[in-house]
Design a protein around this motif. Structure first.
Motif, mmCIF file in Angstrom:
data_model
loop_
_atom_site.group_PDB
_atom_site.id
_atom_site.type_symbol
_atom_site.label_atom_id
_atom_site.label_comp_id
_atom_site.label_asym_id
_atom_site.label_seq_id
_atom_site.Cartn_x
_atom_site.Cartn_y
_atom_site.Cartn_z
ATOM 1 N N ASP A 31 -14.589 39.169 -20.432
ATOM 2 C CA ASP A 31 -13.205 38.882 -20.057
ATOM 3 C C ASP A 31 -12.751 37.566 -20.686
ATOM 4 O OD1 ASP A 31 -14.248 36.817 -18.525
ATOM 5 O OD2 ASP A 31 -14.085 37.906 -16.631
ATOM 6 N N VAL A 32 -11.523 37.155 -20.392
ATOM 7 C CA VAL A 32 -10.945 35.970 -21.033
ATOM 8 C C VAL A 32 -11.691 34.702 -20.652
ATOM 9 C CG1 VAL A 32 -8.652 36.981 -21.272
ATOM 10 C CG2 VAL A 32 -9.266 35.810 -19.151
ATOM 11 N N GLU A 33 -12.415 34.725 -19.542
ATOM 12 C CA GLU A 33 -13.163 33.558 -19.104
ATOM 13 C C GLU A 33 -14.594 33.559 -19.621
ATOM 14 O OE1 GLU A 33 -12.884 33.626 -14.896
ATOM 15 O OE2 GLU A 33 -10.738 33.138 -14.847
ATOM 16 N N THR A 77 -13.063 43.582 -28.496
ATOM 17 C CA THR A 77 -13.558 42.963 -27.268
ATOM 18 C C THR A 77 -15.082 42.966 -27.266
ATOM 19 O OG1 THR A 77 -11.625 43.770 -26.037
ATOM 20 C CG2 THR A 77 -13.524 43.040 -24.746
#
Length: 595
Positions: A119-121, A94
């Protein structure tokens, strides 16, 4: 693709500063990942706290954020603090960024450290934020030893007389009395001195460092030298990586001299100290080398050692045994037990040290009784982790600050997630230990050695030589059994078997320092205090460096790193009380802000 770490850090910090300025606790919490952590040393309250998750962070800040008056938030871009990529254990894949910043707040100057996760965004939010009140305004920690900088050209100045007057003031009117001159007590005294808090240290032994000299002779610190370095005082460049007990003891004695600490040896309480709620100080009588001295300190800091008195289980018929019975604390070496049958009760750090020494000095047989499962990690694995946390090329105060920025509750979760990797990295060692009969784990929850030590002082590291002695049977392991009774020449175990023995060494740990001090202060005082050492529900050290539960009484516990970093938090609390900025009844929720 090039990552602009500075922009990522600046954007997040700008949002945080805006939330601080608006006094919006919910908005601050939303800048964290859902399971992010806030660790706070005295910025938002006069306490040491760790909070996990949006709800707890927002609740903690709800009534404290506005009162904290945080302003002048600035990104710290000096070397070792500038924004950079971060690696988080078990989250290596990550993207992460770490940053540090400074700020001003109601009580003084602050500093902070954050780790951001993508984060994923593609947005970065805080996995951890550490905020610390680093100094009180107008009472900043001194950078050099007070009264030791000779300023020329000042008519009539006598530096030596000034120093002698200061020592006399400390010896007759100490604001703080520190009990114990081990590394923790000396850290406290050194920190207090740099913050102009008169502190006298008393030590019951004849010499500073005797608390180490009197331990078993094979003892070597199981941490790399950077971890067990003393506050303000780096070791010489040729210092051994793993320091033997006598060398450390001598260094502590030298340290007290170099740091101009006022320490009374051969000194202890004549009778129980009595606290006055009217004058807010202690009535203390100390016996020092046969003479009685009366003192009235406002505070007593107990730095008597995280490990209290030796713990020896009450085994039936011990007096019947015709061999030698002793605690590992009394063990002075294996020479006297050459040719003897030795049984060592326990399977922790002291037990393996004693077992190895007995083998090396020719004991006829050495059997280690492992009563319950043990966490053992490879020396090179642990050393590697410590060197990563305290690298030689980073100033120690910066390394300490960064390591402190990791909430222990978060660290525990990350270590549990890394349990499989820890087993894989140490497979060779663990295969040898299992071959010898040792029952192993990575802690009850898989948290690994460091967290286990912080929680209950358990586990140890071992090198290849020690593992070989267990694997080849030089040290015989009996797992899952405990002593039930003694006979004339043997010890009967819980499975009904019997071990012939000439010497039995109990490496069974120590009682808690709180229990030991109950004898010094009485249950009416110690009974009001919180539990000491181990971790509380938030992952902070219980009962230490923060209010104990009784006014004017404080505990200082933990290893070298803990007392290096936590001594500042305790010093700031005592300085605030001394200055009248803080009034305290001794309970954690009993602080009254007088600013």
């Amino acid at each position: 693709m090039t990552v602009d770490y500075r922009k990522i850090a600046s954007d997040w910090l700008s949002a945080l500063a805006s939330a601080f300025s608006a006094g919006d606790a919910t908005l601050v919490a939303q800048l964290f990942v859902p399971d992010g952590w806030l660790r706070d040393f005295l910025v938002f309250t006069w306490d040491i706290r760790s909070l996990e998750g949006h709800a707890r962070i927002a609740s903690y800040l709800a009534n404290a954020l506005v009162a904290a008056q945080i302003t002048d938030v600035r990104l710290n871009e000096i070397p070792n603090f500038a924004p950079r990529a971060a690696v988080v254990p078990s989250l290596e894949d990550t993207p992460a960024v770490e940053l540090a910043f400074t700020f001003e707040c109601r009580h003084g100057h602050g500093r902070a450290h954050a780790r951001l996760l993508c984060d994923v965004e593609g947005s970065y939010k805080a996995l951890s934020l550490f905020t610390e009140l680093s100094d009180l305004k107008g009472h900043e920690e001194l950078g050099t030893l007070p009264l030791r900088d000779d300023v020329t050209g000042i008519p009539g100045r006598d530096m030596q007389q000034e120093w002698a007057d200061w020592v006399q003031e400390v010896e007759t009117k100490p604001y703080v009395l520190i009990v114990g001159a081990g590394q923790t007590g000396l850290h406290m005294a050194a920190r207090f001195k740099q913050m102009n808090i008169p502190a006298l240290v008393i030590e019951r032994h004849p010499r500073i460092g005797d608390s180490w000299r009197r331990r078993y002779p094979t003892l070597t610190l199981h941490t790399v030298r950077r971890h067990h370095t003393m506050l303000y005082q780096p070791y010489p460049s040729n210092w051994p990586e793993f320091t033997p007990r006598d060398k450390l003891a001598d260094w502590l004695e030298l340290y007290a001299s170099i740091q101009d600490l006022v320490v009374w040896t051969n000194a202890e309480f004549k009778e129980r100290p009595v606290y006055s709620t009217e004058t807010n100080d202690w009535d203390v009588t100390i016996t020092r080398e046969g003479f009685e001295v009366k003192l009235r300190p406002a505070h007593i800091v107990l730095a008597t050692g995280t490990l209290g008195e030796p713990n020896i289980p009450d085994i039936p018929d011990m007096e019947r045994f015709q061999g030698c019975v002793l605690h590992s604390h009394e063990y002075t070496g294996g020479t006297q037990f050459a040719g003897k049958r030795a049984v060592v009760v326990g399977a922790g750090n002291s037990a393996i040290d004693v077992c190895q020494d007995l083998v090396f000095h020719g004991a006829q047989s050495v059997t280690m009784l492992q009563r319950s499962v043990t966490c053992v990690m490879a020396r090179e694995f642990v050393s590697g982790m410590q060197r990563a946390a305290f690298p030689e090329d980073v100033p120690l105060d910066i390394a300490d600050f960064k390591w402190a920025s990791f909430p222990l509750g978060l660290m525990k979760k990350l270590m549990i997630a890394s349990e499989g990797a820890m087993w894989d990295a140490q497979k060779e060692l663990h295969d040898k230990l299992r071959k010898g009969g040792l029952n192993l784990n990575m802690g009850p929850e898989g948290q690994g050695l460091y967290l286990l030590v912080m929680e209950r002082g358990g586990g140890y590291w071992l090198d290849k030589g020690g593992a070989d002695l267990i694997a080849d049977g030089s040290i015989k392991v009996r797992s899952g059994v405990s002593p039930q009774k003694f006979t004339d020449r043997s010890i009967v175990l819980s499975d009904g078997s019997e071990l012939d023995a000439d010497v039995v060494v109990f490496a069974t740990g120590y009682v808690n320092m709180r229990e030991v001090n109950a004898e010094l202060f009485g249950e009416n005082v110690i009974g009001k205090t919180d539990e000491v050492y181990g971790l509380d529900e938030e992952g902070e050290i219980r009962g230490s460096y923060r209010p104990s539960g009784h006014p004017g009484l404080w505990f200082a516990s933990g290893d070298f790193f803990v007392s290096r970093i936590m001594s500042k938090a305790l010093a700031i609390q005592l300085k605030a009380i001394q200055l009248g900025l803080l009034k305290h009844d001794g309970r954690r929720d009993g602080a009254v802000d007088k600013v």
